[in-house]
Design an enzyme around this catalytic site. Structure first.
Site, mmCIF file in Angstrom:
data_model
loop_
_atom_site.group_PDB
_atom_site.id
_atom_site.type_symbol
_atom_site.label_atom_id
_atom_site.label_comp_id
_atom_site.label_asym_id
_atom_site.label_seq_id
_atom_site.Cartn_x
_atom_site.Cartn_y
_atom_site.Cartn_z
ATOM 1 N N ARG A 235 -3.752 -3.411 2.789
ATOM 2 C CA ARG A 235 -3.983 -2.729 1.731
ATOM 3 C C ARG A 235 -4.935 -1.724 1.887
ATOM 4 O O ARG A 235 -6.115 -1.982 2.755
ATOM 5 C CB ARG A 235 -4.095 -3.470 0.496
ATOM 6 N N GLU A 264 -1.455 5.862 -3.088
ATOM 7 C CA GLU A 264 0.131 5.986 -2.664
ATOM 8 C C GLU A 264 0.985 6.219 -3.485
ATOM 9 O O GLU A 264 0.798 5.519 -4.356
ATOM 10 C CB GLU A 264 0.320 5.020 -1.020
ATOM 11 N N HIS A 282 4.152 3.621 4.127
ATOM 12 C CA HIS A 282 3.952 1.978 3.785
ATOM 13 C C HIS A 282 5.265 1.444 3.920
ATOM 14 O O HIS A 282 5.903 1.077 3.021
ATOM 15 C CB HIS A 282 3.418 1.862 2.293
HETATM 16 C C1 8YV Z 1 6.041 -3.618 -0.207
HETATM 17 C C2 8YV Z 1 4.110 -4.874 0.835
HETATM 18 O O1 8YV Z 1 6.134 -4.852 -1.183
HETATM 19 O O2 8YV Z 1 4.680 -7.134 1.328
HETATM 20 C C3 8YV Z 1 3.785 -6.180 0.754
HETATM 21 O O3 8YV Z 1 2.809 -6.745 0.249
HETATM 22 O O4 8YV Z 1 3.469 -4.022 0.488
HETATM 23 C C4 8YV Z 1 5.458 -4.370 1.237
HETATM 24 O O5 8YV Z 1 6.404 -5.087 1.659
HETATM 25 C C5 8YV Z 1 7.220 -2.969 0.213
HETATM 26 O O6 8YV Z 1 6.983 -1.556 0.405
HETATM 27 C C6 8YV Z 1 8.329 -2.959 -1.129
HETATM 28 O O7 8YV Z 1 7.936 -2.321 -2.172
#
Ligand code: 8YV
Length: 316
Positions: A235, A264, A282
């Site tokens: 993150r 983002e 992402h």
């Molecule tokens: C997002 C993610 O959820 O697993 C995570 O924590 O950040 C990603 O897998 C994905 O972009 C779907 O919104």
């Protein structure tokens, strides 16, 4: 039987939306022109929230749903869910771990390789005729045999390490919980600054929380240095982005490969003019196979909750 009402925070692919609409009464928050009014009108009926890792569920959303029982996250990261608000009301929270681990590790390693060897610009060199006109592409940096640091040796960090062992990299890692038995073959370095100082590549694979905010500080970035590369597949909040931009701009950090950004998808425009970054939207979990498995797990958690069965992957 009446279908449970679910607040849907963001869109899902059709193969998930169909089954969700079939089993639940879905209320699409992301389609609402006035989100506050929408929440005020559907909130009282809502028993579940279906969200995504980066969208989460904030305190206002949770407060607008007085009958909320469960929040199901499509993603392993649940840092955007207000856990304090959920815990205070006994609301269950689930995520989608394991199914995405290897894809996220794959993309991280691919980013490191692509950036070290200059593959994105080298491709443009072929396409725009520079190869024929100007000759061979400028020499790039070797990967194999270098030293890598993995900050956060959870499921994803472990998979990154396993892959990098195949490139004969010298691996070290840091975790808040101390040395891991499964990683005896790798060096444990508790302090992130010391880890960065001995690394050519630093992977950030930590689950984000208030405790890890800006763990990649100006000092860590400085320690990684002008020949170092930072790879972030966790993150944005784990990195002091302002310090990162400043160091990339004046060459105190060699380069970065990033899949996540503050604010983002509207990232800081300063990233766009930097030649020494690889930018990704992402999408580390973004394969058909993994996204389908994530969608199934999101639904399985909701279904289990409303059937009174144990949750497959609970967080709370
Ligand atoms: C997002 C993610 O959820 O697993 C995570 O924590 O950040 C990603 O897998 C994905 O972009 C779907 O919104």
């Amino acid at each position: 039987m009446t279908k449970p009402h679910i607040l849907q925070v963001g869109p899902y692919p059709d193969w998930d939306q169909g089954p969700l609409d079939h089993e639940f009464h879905m209320h699409r928050l992301f389609d609402a022109s006035d989100r506050a009014a929408f929440l005020a009108s559907v909130g009282p009926q809502v028993r579940g929230i279906a969200t995504r890792g980066e969208l989460g569920a904030n305190a206002a959303m949770i407060a607008a749903c007085p009958n909320l029982e469960v929040i199901s996250v499509y993603g392993v990261g649940y840092d955007a869910v207000d856990l304090t608000a959920a815990r205070a009301r006994g609301i269950r929270v689930t995520n989608t771990p394991d199914v995405l681990t290897k894809d996220v590790a794959d993309l991280g390693v691919a980013m490191m390789l692509a950036q070290s060897r200059g593959m994105i610009r080298a491709e443009a060199w072929v396409r725009d005729g520079s190869w024929a006109e100007k000759g061979g592409y400028p020499l790039q940096r070797r990967v194999w045999g270098k030293r890598v640091g993995i900050l956060g040796l959870g499921r994803i960090g472990h998979e990154v390490g396993k892959r990098l062992a195949g490139f004969d990299l010298e691996i070290a890692y840091s975790t808040a919980s101390g040395p891991k038995d499964f990683a005896k073959q790798w060096e444990f370095i508790a302090d992130p600054v010391a880890l960065a100082a001995r690394s050519d590549f630093l992977f950030v694979t930590l689950a984000a929380s208030t405790a890890t905010r800006h763990i990649v500080s100006a000092k860590v970035i400085e320690a990684l240095g002008p020949d170092g590369m930072l790879i972030n597949i966790s993150r944005a909040a784990n990195i002091d982005e302002e310090a990162l931009l400043a160091a990339l701009e004046d060459g105190r950090l060699g380069s970065a490969a990033l899949d996540v950004f503050e604010g983002e998808p509207k990232l800081n425009p300063r990233f766009l003019s930097l030649p020494n970054v690889l930018l990704q939207p992402h999408h580390a979990s973004g394969t058909f196979e993994t996204r389908k498995a994530m969608g199934k797990l999101l639904r399985d958690n909701l279904s289990a909750h409303f059937a009174g069965q144990p949750l497959p992957t609970p967080v709370l």
